[in-house]
Design a protein around this motif. Structure first.
Motif, short mmCIF file in Angstrom:
data_model
loop_
_atom_site.label_atom_id
_atom_site.label_comp_id
_atom_site.label_asym_id
_atom_site.label_seq_id
_atom_site.Cartn_x
_atom_site.Cartn_y
_atom_site.Cartn_z
N PHE A 45 -4.34 40.04 -0.19
CA PHE A 45 -3.79 38.97 0.65
C PHE A 45 -4.76 38.64 1.78
O PHE A 45 -5.23 39.54 2.47
N TYR A 104 0.59 23.33 0.71
CA TYR A 104 0.15 24.25 -0.33
C TYR A 104 -1.06 23.64 -1.02
O TYR A 104 -1.05 22.46 -1.38
N ASN A 128 -2.39 31.60 4.71
CA ASN A 128 -2.12 32.72 3.81
C ASN A 128 -2.70 32.38 2.45
O ASN A 128 -2.47 31.28 1.93
N SER A 129 -3.43 33.31 1.84
CA SER A 129 -4.04 33.05 0.54
C SER A 129 -3.90 34.27 -0.36
O SER A 129 -4.05 35.41 0.09
N THR A 130 -3.62 33.99 -1.64
CA THR A 130 -3.45 35.05 -2.63
C THR A 130 -4.19 34.69 -3.90
O THR A 130 -4.47 33.52 -4.16
N SER A 173 4.02 27.80 -6.89
CA SER A 173 2.77 28.54 -6.72
C SER A 173 2.70 29.63 -7.78
O SER A 173 3.67 29.87 -8.51
N LEU A 176 2.21 33.25 -4.30
CA LEU A 176 2.43 33.13 -2.86
C LEU A 176 3.83 32.60 -2.56
O LEU A 176 4.29 31.62 -3.16
N GLY A 257 4.76 35.50 4.89
CA GLY A 257 4.09 35.22 3.63
C GLY A 257 4.15 36.45 2.77
O GLY A 257 3.96 37.57 3.26
N ALA A 259 3.36 38.32 -1.28
CA ALA A 259 2.64 38.29 -2.55
C ALA A 259 2.94 39.57 -3.30
O ALA A 259 3.21 40.61 -2.70
#
Length: 277
Positions: A45, A104, A128-130, A173, A176, A257, A259
């Protein structure tokens, strides 16, 4: 990009205050003119921020850190603006984001640029990135477009509204899940009774707090709880084995957030109040 490694709960039991803060607390976000990124080995994450002032800021990281030709080559991204009006340009398409608007951005977008409408009152983009395995379209949602869930009561000091942006029945998504929770005035508690979710990790960003306000963020296994003192616009990493609850000196808002294994918001393991220690 700062790297944070995973921590075993048996090790965390032995951490003092400074060690807890070093491993889990994310400070110095929202620096004017800078992109900040923290990579956690918990579900890979990435948490970050971008505060463009006079010039646009490009979403990028060292190629060695990413192991990819560009940031979203194998990732997806959620953005919520907690500042003044700004614009996110995704491969040339501009999306205007007001305060608490969400965007998004799907797998494969090559260029993401952040801009503020007013350099004297800049946007503050929280990121936030996954990892991602499928391309979903880029979608914007204002707070009024989010799915609201009203929870708690004034009697238990936790009356609040959860706004779901990126979730199973909202913006689609790969993994996420993202939204924000806003406490009503006079309420201080969030997510109590608490829970864990072994199938997902989570990151909280606390904001809309007074300058002298704090939140006591509760973490740890249910029978080995710890706390981290948090201030405005600071984030905290919550591993899958940890509770994630907090009480503030005044009402506040936080972005969550998640994941992991699934996107089911209610997939959680509740902790009876009689068992928490």
């Amino acid at each position: 990009m700062e790297i944070r490694y995973s921590n075993h709960p048996q090790d965390v039991k032995k951490y003092d205050t400074e060690e807890l803060r070093h491993h889990f607390l994310i400070q110095s976000l929202f620096v004017p003119g800078e992109l900040k990124l923290v990579y956690s080995h918990n579900d890979r994450f990435i948490t970050g921020s971008a505060v463009p002032v006079k010039e646009a800021i490009k979403l990028e990281a060292d190629a060695k850190d990413m192991g990819a030709p560009f940031f979203l080559a194998r990732r997806e991204l959620g953005i919520i603006n907690i500042g003044a009006k700004g614009t996110v340009k995704v491969d040339g398409t501009a999306y205007e984001l007001d305060n608490k608007d969400c965007l998004y951005v799907g797998l494969g977008a090559e260029e993401v640029l952040f801009e503020s409408a007013d350099a004297a009152n800049p946007a503050k983009f929280y990121l936030n990135s996954t990892p991602a395995h499928k391309q979903y379209p880029t979608v914007k949602a204002a707070q009024k477009d989010a799915n609201p869930r009203h929870l708690g009561s004034i009697e238990t000091s936790n009356e609040r509204t959860i706004y779901q942006y990126i979730h199973e029945k909202g913006i689609q998504s790969c993994q996420l899940v993202m939204g924000l929770t806003q406490l009503d005035p006079g309420n201080m508690w969030n997510t109590m009774p608490c829970h864990t979710h072994e199938r997902r990790m989570e990151v909280y960003l606390y904001f809309d707090m007074p300058e002298n306000g704090v939140v006591f963020h509760m973490m740890g296994q249910p029978t080995e709880t710890r706390h981290i003192i948090m201030r405005n616009q600071e984030a905290v990493i919550s591993p899958s084995w940890s509770i994630h609850s907090g009480v503030g000196t005044a009402a506040y808002t936080f972005i969550w957030g998640m994941a992991g294994e699934n996107q089911a918001f209610d997939d959680m393991d509740g902790v009876p109040m009689t068992e928490i220690r």
